[in-house]
Write a protein that holds these residues in place. Structure first.
Motif, mmCIF file in Angstrom:
data_model
loop_
_atom_site.group_PDB
_atom_site.id
_atom_site.type_symbol
_atom_site.label_atom_id
_atom_site.label_comp_id
_atom_site.label_asym_id
_atom_site.label_seq_id
_atom_site.Cartn_x
_atom_site.Cartn_y
_atom_site.Cartn_z
ATOM 1 N N GLU A 193 7.322 -8.515 -5.170
ATOM 2 C CA GLU A 193 6.806 -7.185 -4.852
ATOM 3 C C GLU A 193 5.554 -7.255 -3.986
ATOM 4 O O GLU A 193 5.367 -6.433 -3.089
ATOM 5 N N TRP A 194 4.680 -8.224 -4.263
ATOM 6 C CA TRP A 194 3.433 -8.306 -3.488
ATOM 7 C C TRP A 194 3.712 -8.582 -2.015
ATOM 8 O O TRP A 194 3.033 -8.033 -1.131
ATOM 9 N N ASN A 195 4.718 -9.418 -1.746
ATOM 10 C CA ASN A 195 5.031 -9.723 -0.349
ATOM 11 C C ASN A 195 5.703 -8.538 0.334
ATOM 12 O O ASN A 195 5.439 -8.248 1.505
ATOM 13 N N GLN A 196 6.577 -7.847 -0.396
ATOM 14 C CA GLN A 196 7.231 -6.674 0.176
ATOM 15 C C GLN A 196 6.207 -5.599 0.498
ATOM 16 O O GLN A 196 6.265 -4.953 1.555
ATOM 17 N N ALA A 197 5.240 -5.411 -0.407
ATOM 18 C CA ALA A 197 4.181 -4.423 -0.150
ATOM 19 C C ALA A 197 3.329 -4.841 1.055
ATOM 20 O O ALA A 197 2.905 -3.991 1.855
ATOM 21 N N LEU A 198 3.105 -6.146 1.216
ATOM 22 C CA LEU A 198 2.284 -6.632 2.329
ATOM 23 C C LEU A 198 2.972 -6.410 3.668
ATOM 24 O O LEU A 198 2.352 -5.892 4.615
ATOM 25 N N ILE A 199 4.258 -6.782 3.774
ATOM 26 C CA ILE A 199 4.919 -6.640 5.072
ATOM 27 C C ILE A 199 5.163 -5.170 5.417
ATOM 28 O O ILE A 199 5.182 -4.799 6.597
ATOM 29 N N VAL A 200 5.323 -4.313 4.402
ATOM 30 C CA VAL A 200 5.448 -2.882 4.669
ATOM 31 C C VAL A 200 4.126 -2.333 5.193
ATOM 32 O O VAL A 200 4.106 -1.519 6.135
ATOM 33 N N ALA A 201 3.012 -2.771 4.591
ATOM 34 C CA ALA A 201 1.698 -2.337 5.074
ATOM 35 C C ALA A 201 1.441 -2.850 6.487
ATOM 36 O O ALA A 201 0.892 -2.126 7.335
ATOM 37 N N ASN A 202 1.845 -4.096 6.761
ATOM 38 C CA ASN A 202 1.688 -4.646 8.119
ATOM 39 C C ASN A 202 2.491 -3.832 9.132
ATOM 40 O O ASN A 202 2.003 -3.533 10.226
ATOM 41 N N ALA A 203 3.717 -3.488 8.763
ATOM 42 C CA ALA A 203 4.553 -2.695 9.663
ATOM 43 C C ALA A 203 3.948 -1.314 9.888
ATOM 44 O O ALA A 203 4.079 -0.742 10.981
ATOM 45 N N GLY A 204 3.288 -0.761 8.874
ATOM 46 C CA GLY A 204 2.628 0.530 9.046
ATOM 47 C C GLY A 204 1.521 0.480 10.081
ATOM 48 O O GLY A 204 1.340 1.425 10.864
ATOM 49 N N ILE A 205 0.782 -0.629 10.111
ATOM 50 C CA ILE A 205 -0.268 -0.795 11.130
ATOM 51 C C ILE A 205 0.346 -0.914 12.513
ATOM 52 O O ILE A 205 -0.149 -0.340 13.486
ATOM 53 N N VAL A 206 1.444 -1.655 12.606
ATOM 54 C CA VAL A 206 2.123 -1.805 13.901
ATOM 55 C C VAL A 206 2.659 -0.462 14.381
ATOM 56 O O VAL A 206 2.606 -0.152 15.582
ATOM 57 N N ARG A 207 3.163 0.353 13.473
ATOM 58 C CA ARG A 207 3.663 1.682 13.863
ATOM 59 C C ARG A 207 2.534 2.541 14.445
ATOM 60 O O ARG A 207 2.765 3.346 15.344
ATOM 61 N N LYS A 208 1.331 2.391 13.911
ATOM 62 C CA LYS A 208 0.194 3.112 14.497
ATOM 63 C C LYS A 208 -0.043 2.642 15.931
ATOM 64 O O LYS A 208 -0.348 3.444 16.814
ATOM 65 N N ALA A 209 0.091 1.333 16.157
ATOM 66 C CA ALA A 209 -0.133 0.787 17.495
ATOM 67 C C ALA A 209 0.933 1.237 18.482
ATOM 68 O O ALA A 209 0.681 1.285 19.693
ATOM 69 N N LEU A 210 2.134 1.567 17.992
ATOM 70 C CA LEU A 210 3.197 2.024 18.891
ATOM 71 C C LEU A 210 2.839 3.346 19.558
ATOM 72 O O LEU A 210 3.252 3.618 20.688
ATOM 73 N N ARG A 211 2.061 4.158 18.866
ATOM 74 C CA ARG A 211 1.715 5.482 19.381
ATOM 75 C C ARG A 211 0.264 5.604 19.806
ATOM 76 O O ARG A 211 -0.103 6.586 20.460
ATOM 77 N N SER A 212 -0.559 4.652 19.444
ATOM 78 C CA SER A 212 -1.989 4.722 19.744
ATOM 79 C C SER A 212 -2.430 3.509 20.558
ATOM 80 O O SER A 212 -2.399 2.381 20.046
ATOM 81 N N PRO A 213 -2.863 3.692 21.809
ATOM 82 C CA PRO A 213 -3.363 2.561 22.598
ATOM 83 C C PRO A 213 -4.581 1.899 21.977
ATOM 84 O O PRO A 213 -4.780 0.687 22.122
ATOM 85 N N LEU A 214 -5.394 2.678 21.262
ATOM 86 C CA LEU A 214 -6.592 2.116 20.640
ATOM 87 C C LEU A 214 -6.228 1.199 19.478
ATOM 88 O O LEU A 214 -6.851 0.154 19.277
ATOM 89 N N TRP A 215 -5.201 1.571 18.713
ATOM 90 C CA TRP A 215 -4.738 0.695 17.643
ATOM 91 C C TRP A 215 -4.119 -0.582 18.217
ATOM 92 O O TRP A 215 -4.267 -1.663 17.634
ATOM 93 N N HIS A 216 -3.437 -0.455 19.339
ATOM 94 C CA HIS A 216 -2.878 -1.646 19.992
ATOM 95 C C HIS A 216 -3.995 -2.584 20.432
ATOM 96 O O HIS A 216 -3.920 -3.807 20.237
ATOM 97 N N ALA A 217 -5.065 -2.018 21.004
ATOM 98 C CA ALA A 217 -6.222 -2.843 21.395
ATOM 99 C C ALA A 217 -6.865 -3.478 20.165
ATOM 100 O O ALA A 217 -7.366 -4.601 20.226
ATOM 101 N N ARG A 218 -6.857 -2.757 19.039
ATOM 102 C CA ARG A 218 -7.418 -3.314 17.803
ATOM 103 C C ARG A 218 -6.606 -4.519 17.344
ATOM 104 O O ARG A 218 -7.176 -5.498 16.832
ATOM 105 N N LEU A 219 -5.293 -4.486 17.511
ATOM 106 C CA LEU A 219 -4.465 -5.646 17.170
ATOM 107 C C LEU A 219 -4.796 -6.834 18.065
ATOM 108 O O LEU A 219 -4.846 -7.978 17.600
ATOM 109 N N LEU A 220 -5.025 -6.574 19.340
ATOM 110 C CA LEU A 220 -5.389 -7.656 20.250
ATOM 111 C C LEU A 220 -6.727 -8.273 19.852
ATOM 112 O O LEU A 220 -6.906 -9.492 19.930
#
Length: 332
Positions: A193-220
Protein backbone atom coordinates in the motif's frame (compact mmCIF):
# COMPACT_ATOMS: atom_id res chain seq x y z
CA UNK A 1 -12.74 113.61 25.06
CA UNK A 2 -9.04 114.47 25.09
CA UNK A 3 -7.74 115.87 21.85
CA UNK A 4 -4.37 114.54 20.66
CA UNK A 5 -1.95 117.26 19.81
CA UNK A 6 -0.14 116.54 16.54
CA UNK A 7 3.02 118.06 17.91
CA UNK A 8 2.92 115.70 20.88
CA UNK A 9 2.40 112.71 18.53
CA UNK A 10 5.49 113.69 16.59
CA UNK A 11 7.51 113.83 19.79
CA UNK A 12 6.48 110.25 20.69
CA UNK A 13 7.77 108.99 17.32
CA UNK A 14 6.54 106.13 15.10
CA UNK A 15 4.87 103.25 16.92
CA UNK A 16 6.47 99.79 16.54
CA UNK A 17 4.33 96.63 16.69
CA UNK A 18 6.11 94.07 18.89
CA UNK A 19 3.24 91.61 19.19
CA UNK A 20 4.47 87.95 19.07
CA UNK A 21 2.53 84.78 18.40
CA UNK A 22 1.70 82.80 21.48
CA UNK A 23 3.65 79.54 21.82
CA UNK A 24 1.27 76.56 21.66
CA UNK A 25 2.21 73.98 24.25
CA UNK A 26 -0.82 71.75 23.88
CA UNK A 27 0.11 68.05 23.39
CA UNK A 28 -3.03 67.58 21.33
CA UNK A 29 -1.87 70.33 19.00
CA UNK A 30 1.59 68.76 18.68
CA UNK A 31 0.09 65.37 17.77
CA UNK A 32 -2.11 67.02 15.17
CA UNK A 33 0.89 68.79 13.65
CA UNK A 34 2.92 65.56 13.47
CA UNK A 35 -0.01 63.73 11.83
CA UNK A 36 -0.30 66.54 9.29
CA UNK A 37 3.44 66.26 8.49
CA UNK A 38 3.16 62.47 8.02
CA UNK A 39 0.22 62.89 5.68
CA UNK A 40 2.15 65.42 3.61
CA UNK A 41 5.15 63.09 3.34
CA UNK A 42 2.96 60.12 2.41
CA UNK A 43 1.28 62.12 -0.34
CA UNK A 44 4.61 62.98 -1.97
CA UNK A 45 6.25 59.56 -1.42
CA UNK A 46 6.83 57.34 -4.48
CA UNK A 47 5.02 53.97 -4.46
CA UNK A 48 7.26 51.22 -3.02
CA UNK A 49 5.19 48.14 -3.97
CA UNK A 50 7.16 45.61 -6.07
CA UNK A 51 4.33 45.07 -8.54
CA UNK A 52 4.13 48.83 -9.15
CA UNK A 53 7.45 48.61 -11.02
CA UNK A 54 7.39 48.51 -14.84
CA UNK A 55 5.87 45.28 -16.15
CA UNK A 56 8.91 44.04 -18.08
CA UNK A 57 11.20 44.83 -15.14
CA UNK A 58 9.09 42.70 -12.80
CA UNK A 59 9.26 39.75 -15.21
CA UNK A 60 13.03 40.16 -15.59
CA UNK A 61 13.50 40.12 -11.81
CA UNK A 62 11.31 37.04 -11.38
CA UNK A 63 13.24 35.21 -14.11
CA UNK A 64 16.30 35.14 -11.83
CA UNK A 65 14.45 33.16 -9.16
CA UNK A 66 14.09 29.40 -8.97
CA UNK A 67 10.67 27.83 -9.53
CA UNK A 68 10.42 26.93 -5.84
CA UNK A 69 10.98 30.61 -4.98
CA UNK A 70 8.16 31.58 -7.35
CA UNK A 71 5.80 29.21 -5.53
CA UNK A 72 6.80 30.74 -2.19
CA UNK A 73 6.30 34.23 -3.60
CA UNK A 74 2.87 33.21 -4.85
CA UNK A 75 1.81 32.63 -1.24
CA UNK A 76 2.71 36.15 -0.06
CA UNK A 77 -0.60 37.82 -0.90
CA UNK A 78 -3.40 37.88 -3.45
CA UNK A 79 -1.64 40.42 -5.65
CA UNK A 80 1.42 38.19 -6.14
CA UNK A 81 -0.75 35.10 -6.53
CA UNK A 82 -2.85 36.70 -9.24
CA UNK A 83 0.11 38.18 -11.11
CA UNK A 84 2.12 34.93 -11.14
CA UNK A 85 -0.93 32.90 -12.12
CA UNK A 86 -1.60 35.27 -15.02
CA UNK A 87 2.01 35.35 -16.24
CA UNK A 88 2.91 31.77 -15.32
CA UNK A 89 3.91 30.65 -18.80
CA UNK A 90 6.15 33.65 -19.46
CA UNK A 91 7.84 33.37 -16.06
CA UNK A 92 8.45 29.62 -16.42
CA UNK A 93 9.78 30.04 -19.96
CA UNK A 94 12.12 32.84 -18.86
CA UNK A 95 13.51 30.75 -15.99
CA UNK A 96 13.99 27.58 -18.05
CA UNK A 97 15.62 29.48 -20.92
CA UNK A 98 18.83 29.97 -18.88
CA UNK A 99 18.59 27.60 -15.91
CA UNK A 100 17.41 24.37 -17.56
CA UNK A 101 18.55 24.59 -21.18
CA UNK A 102 19.49 20.91 -21.27
CA UNK A 103 16.81 19.45 -18.98
CA UNK A 104 13.99 21.29 -20.74
CA UNK A 105 14.83 19.44 -23.97
CA UNK A 106 15.32 16.09 -22.23
CA UNK A 107 12.06 16.14 -20.27
CA UNK A 108 9.29 17.49 -22.47
CA UNK A 109 5.66 17.22 -21.45
CA UNK A 110 3.38 14.61 -23.04
CA UNK A 111 0.47 16.00 -25.02
CA UNK A 112 -2.97 15.89 -23.43
CA UNK A 113 -5.65 14.00 -25.33
CA UNK A 114 -7.82 17.11 -25.31
CA UNK A 115 -5.16 18.78 -27.48
CA UNK A 116 -5.09 15.94 -30.02
CA UNK A 117 -7.36 15.96 -33.06
CA UNK A 118 -10.58 14.17 -32.11
CA UNK A 119 -10.60 12.24 -35.38
CA UNK A 120 -7.44 10.43 -34.24
CA UNK A 121 -8.68 9.47 -30.76
CA UNK A 122 -10.23 6.22 -31.91
CA UNK A 123 -6.99 5.17 -33.63
CA UNK A 124 -4.89 6.01 -30.55
CA UNK A 125 -7.18 4.24 -28.09
CA UNK A 126 -8.20 1.18 -30.07
CA UNK A 127 -7.67 -2.16 -28.29
CA UNK A 128 -5.32 -3.60 -30.92
CA UNK A 129 -2.93 -0.66 -30.66
CA UNK A 130 -3.03 -0.60 -26.87
CA UNK A 131 -1.88 -4.23 -26.90
CA UNK A 132 1.09 -3.21 -29.02
CA UNK A 133 2.10 -0.74 -26.30
CA UNK A 134 2.00 -3.30 -23.50
CA UNK A 135 5.78 -3.26 -23.14
CA UNK A 136 5.66 0.49 -22.44
CA UNK A 137 2.65 0.21 -20.11
CA UNK A 138 3.94 -2.64 -17.99
CA UNK A 139 3.41 -1.91 -14.30
CA UNK A 140 6.77 -0.64 -13.07
CA UNK A 141 7.09 -0.60 -9.30
CA UNK A 142 8.09 3.08 -9.32
CA UNK A 143 5.99 4.49 -12.21
CA UNK A 144 2.21 4.56 -12.48
CA UNK A 145 0.83 3.55 -15.88
CA UNK A 146 -0.68 6.53 -17.76
CA UNK A 147 -4.38 6.94 -18.41
CA UNK A 148 -5.06 6.55 -22.18
CA UNK A 149 -8.02 8.92 -21.85
CA UNK A 150 -5.85 11.63 -20.30
CA UNK A 151 -2.65 11.78 -22.35
CA UNK A 152 -1.73 10.87 -25.90
CA UNK A 153 -0.60 7.25 -26.19
CA UNK A 154 1.86 7.74 -29.03
CA UNK A 155 5.26 6.25 -28.24
CA UNK A 156 6.86 9.65 -27.61
CA UNK A 157 4.24 10.74 -25.08
CA UNK A 158 4.35 7.39 -23.27
CA UNK A 159 8.10 7.73 -22.78
CA UNK A 160 7.74 11.37 -21.71
CA UNK A 161 5.23 10.37 -19.02
CA UNK A 162 7.53 7.70 -17.61
CA UNK A 163 10.50 10.11 -17.58
CA UNK A 164 8.60 12.77 -15.64
CA UNK A 165 7.33 10.21 -13.12
CA UNK A 166 10.88 9.02 -12.62
CA UNK A 167 12.00 12.59 -11.74
CA UNK A 168 9.60 12.69 -8.80
CA UNK A 169 10.43 9.18 -7.58
CA UNK A 170 14.21 9.65 -7.88
CA UNK A 171 13.96 12.91 -5.90
CA UNK A 172 11.92 11.15 -3.20
CA UNK A 173 14.74 8.69 -2.43
CA UNK A 174 17.64 11.15 -2.43
CA UNK A 175 17.85 11.19 1.37
CA UNK A 176 18.26 7.40 1.44
CA UNK A 177 20.94 7.56 -1.23
CA UNK A 178 22.83 10.36 0.57
CA UNK A 179 22.79 8.67 3.97
CA UNK A 180 23.30 5.13 2.72
CA UNK A 181 19.94 3.95 4.05
CA UNK A 182 18.70 1.10 1.81
CA UNK A 183 15.66 1.67 -0.37
CA UNK A 184 12.91 -0.80 0.60
CA UNK A 185 12.89 -3.85 -1.65
CA UNK A 186 9.53 -4.90 -3.07
CA UNK A 187 9.28 -8.59 -4.03
CA UNK A 188 8.26 -9.21 -7.63
CA UNK A 189 4.53 -9.42 -8.07
CA UNK A 190 3.81 -7.55 -4.84
CA UNK A 191 2.30 -4.07 -4.56
CA UNK A 192 2.33 -2.81 -0.95
CA UNK A 193 0.00 0.00 0.00
CA UNK A 194 2.79 2.45 0.82
CA UNK A 195 4.31 2.07 -2.64
CA UNK A 196 0.96 2.35 -4.39
CA UNK A 197 0.21 5.53 -2.45
CA UNK A 198 3.67 6.90 -3.36
CA UNK A 199 3.43 6.33 -7.11
CA UNK A 200 -0.12 7.72 -7.17
CA UNK A 201 1.11 10.86 -5.38
CA UNK A 202 4.03 11.10 -7.83
CA UNK A 203 1.65 10.82 -10.77
CA UNK A 204 -0.49 13.58 -9.25
CA UNK A 205 2.51 15.93 -9.29
CA UNK A 206 3.23 15.02 -12.90
CA UNK A 207 -0.40 15.73 -13.83
CA UNK A 208 0.03 19.24 -12.41
CA UNK A 209 3.09 19.68 -14.64
CA UNK A 210 1.08 18.62 -17.71
CA UNK A 211 -1.10 21.71 -17.35
CA UNK A 212 1.22 24.11 -15.53
CA UNK A 213 4.53 25.31 -17.05
CA UNK A 214 5.64 26.44 -13.60
CA UNK A 215 5.14 22.96 -12.15
CA UNK A 216 7.10 21.54 -15.08
CA UNK A 217 9.95 23.95 -14.31
CA UNK A 218 9.73 22.85 -10.67
CA UNK A 219 10.29 19.24 -11.76
CA UNK A 220 13.35 20.31 -13.73
CA UNK A 221 14.68 22.08 -10.64
CA UNK A 222 14.16 18.92 -8.57
CA UNK A 223 15.93 16.72 -11.13
CA UNK A 224 18.87 19.12 -11.36
CA UNK A 225 19.21 18.87 -7.58
CA UNK A 226 18.98 15.05 -7.70
CA UNK A 227 21.55 14.88 -10.50
CA UNK A 228 23.98 17.21 -8.71
CA UNK A 229 23.73 15.19 -5.51
CA UNK A 230 24.18 11.95 -7.41
CA UNK A 231 27.30 13.21 -9.21
CA UNK A 232 28.70 14.42 -5.89
CA UNK A 233 28.15 10.99 -4.30
CA UNK A 234 29.85 9.15 -7.14
CA UNK A 235 32.76 11.61 -7.22
CA UNK A 236 33.36 10.93 -3.52
CA UNK A 237 33.66 7.21 -4.27
CA UNK A 238 37.35 6.91 -5.14
CA UNK A 239 36.95 3.26 -6.08
CA UNK A 240 34.48 4.14 -8.84
CA UNK A 241 36.58 4.60 -11.97
CA UNK A 242 33.68 4.93 -14.39
CA UNK A 243 33.47 7.88 -16.70
CA UNK A 244 31.30 10.61 -15.21
CA UNK A 245 30.18 14.20 -15.73
CA UNK A 246 32.55 16.89 -14.49
CA UNK A 247 30.95 19.34 -12.08
CA UNK A 248 32.64 21.98 -9.92
CA UNK A 249 31.21 23.36 -6.68
CA UNK A 250 30.55 26.69 -8.38
CA UNK A 251 28.56 24.94 -11.12
CA UNK A 252 26.56 23.00 -8.56
CA UNK A 253 25.74 26.15 -6.57
CA UNK A 254 24.86 28.14 -9.72
CA UNK A 255 21.50 26.40 -10.04
CA UNK A 256 21.92 25.83 -13.79
CA UNK A 257 22.49 22.71 -15.88
CA UNK A 258 25.26 24.18 -18.06
CA UNK A 259 27.74 21.50 -16.93
CA UNK A 260 25.49 18.80 -18.43
CA UNK A 261 26.18 20.19 -21.91
CA UNK A 262 29.75 18.91 -21.71
CA UNK A 263 30.63 15.45 -22.98
CA UNK A 264 29.89 12.66 -20.57
CA UNK A 265 28.71 9.06 -20.32
CA UNK A 266 25.47 7.92 -21.99
CA UNK A 267 22.53 8.91 -19.83
CA UNK A 268 19.38 7.78 -21.66
CA UNK A 269 18.85 4.25 -20.25
CA UNK A 270 15.62 4.13 -18.28
CA UNK A 271 16.06 2.93 -14.66
CA UNK A 272 13.48 0.17 -14.77
CA UNK A 273 13.90 -0.60 -11.05
CA UNK A 274 14.78 1.41 -7.93
CA UNK A 275 17.89 -0.74 -7.48
CA UNK A 276 19.30 1.19 -10.45
CA UNK A 277 19.23 4.40 -8.40
CA UNK A 278 22.36 3.38 -6.49
CA UNK A 279 24.54 3.57 -9.59
CA UNK A 280 22.50 6.19 -11.44
CA UNK A 281 24.50 9.36 -11.94
CA UNK A 282 22.50 11.32 -14.51
CA UNK A 283 19.32 10.27 -16.26
CA UNK A 284 18.95 12.52 -19.32
CA UNK A 285 16.75 10.85 -21.96
CA UNK A 286 16.01 11.95 -25.51
CA UNK A 287 19.54 12.94 -26.41
CA UNK A 288 22.73 11.40 -27.79
CA UNK A 289 26.32 12.53 -28.21
CA UNK A 290 27.50 13.32 -31.76
CA UNK A 291 31.21 12.58 -32.12
CA UNK A 292 31.26 14.39 -35.46
CA UNK A 293 29.69 17.60 -34.15
CA UNK A 294 31.09 17.15 -30.62
CA UNK A 295 27.83 18.10 -28.94
CA UNK A 296 24.61 16.57 -27.71
CA UNK A 297 21.76 16.15 -30.17
CA UNK A 298 18.23 16.23 -28.77
CA UNK A 299 15.03 14.60 -29.95
CA UNK A 300 12.94 17.43 -31.44
CA UNK A 301 9.65 18.51 -29.95
CA UNK A 302 8.00 17.67 -33.29
CA UNK A 303 8.61 13.96 -32.67
CA UNK A 304 5.08 13.76 -31.25
CA UNK A 305 3.66 14.98 -34.57
CA UNK A 306 5.67 12.35 -36.44
CA UNK A 307 4.35 9.62 -34.17
CA UNK A 308 0.79 10.82 -34.74
CA UNK A 309 1.36 10.63 -38.50
CA UNK A 310 2.62 7.07 -38.05
CA UNK A 311 -0.52 6.15 -36.07
CA UNK A 312 -2.73 7.64 -38.79
CA UNK A 313 -0.94 5.61 -41.49
CA UNK A 314 -1.14 2.46 -39.33
CA UNK A 315 -4.89 2.93 -38.83
CA UNK A 316 -5.35 3.49 -42.58
CA UNK A 317 -3.44 0.31 -43.44
CA UNK A 318 -5.53 -1.56 -40.88
CA UNK A 319 -8.78 -0.32 -42.46
CA UNK A 320 -7.59 -1.16 -45.96
CA UNK A 321 -6.61 -4.65 -44.85
CA UNK A 322 -10.05 -5.13 -43.30
CA UNK A 323 -11.71 -4.00 -46.56
CA UNK A 324 -9.58 -6.41 -48.57
CA UNK A 325 -10.51 -9.25 -46.27
CA UNK A 326 -14.18 -8.33 -46.65
CA UNK A 327 -13.94 -8.35 -50.44
CA UNK A 328 -12.11 -11.68 -50.41
CA UNK A 329 -14.75 -13.20 -48.16
CA UNK A 330 -17.58 -12.03 -50.51
CA UNK A 331 -15.90 -13.40 -53.62
CA UNK A 332 -15.25 -16.69 -51.87
Amino acid sequence: MRQVDPAEDEELGELEDKTEALTLRSKRTERAQKKQIRRARKATRQPQDFLSLPYELVLDILSFLQPSDIFNLQRVNRAFHGFILQEEERIARAIASWRYVCLDKCFRRPVLMENVDETIHSSLQCTERQELLTIHKKPYQHVLAPDPAEICTCLTCMLRWSALCLIVDFAHWQHNLDTGEPIPIIPRGRSPEWNQALIVANAGIVRKALRSPLWHARLLEAHLDSTSRSITRHAANKGNKRRRFRMSREEMESGTDAFLERSGPPSFDFPFHRDNYYMLEAYLPNRGWSAELERWLYLPDEQHDRDIEFVVRWAERRRNAALEQGKTAKTA
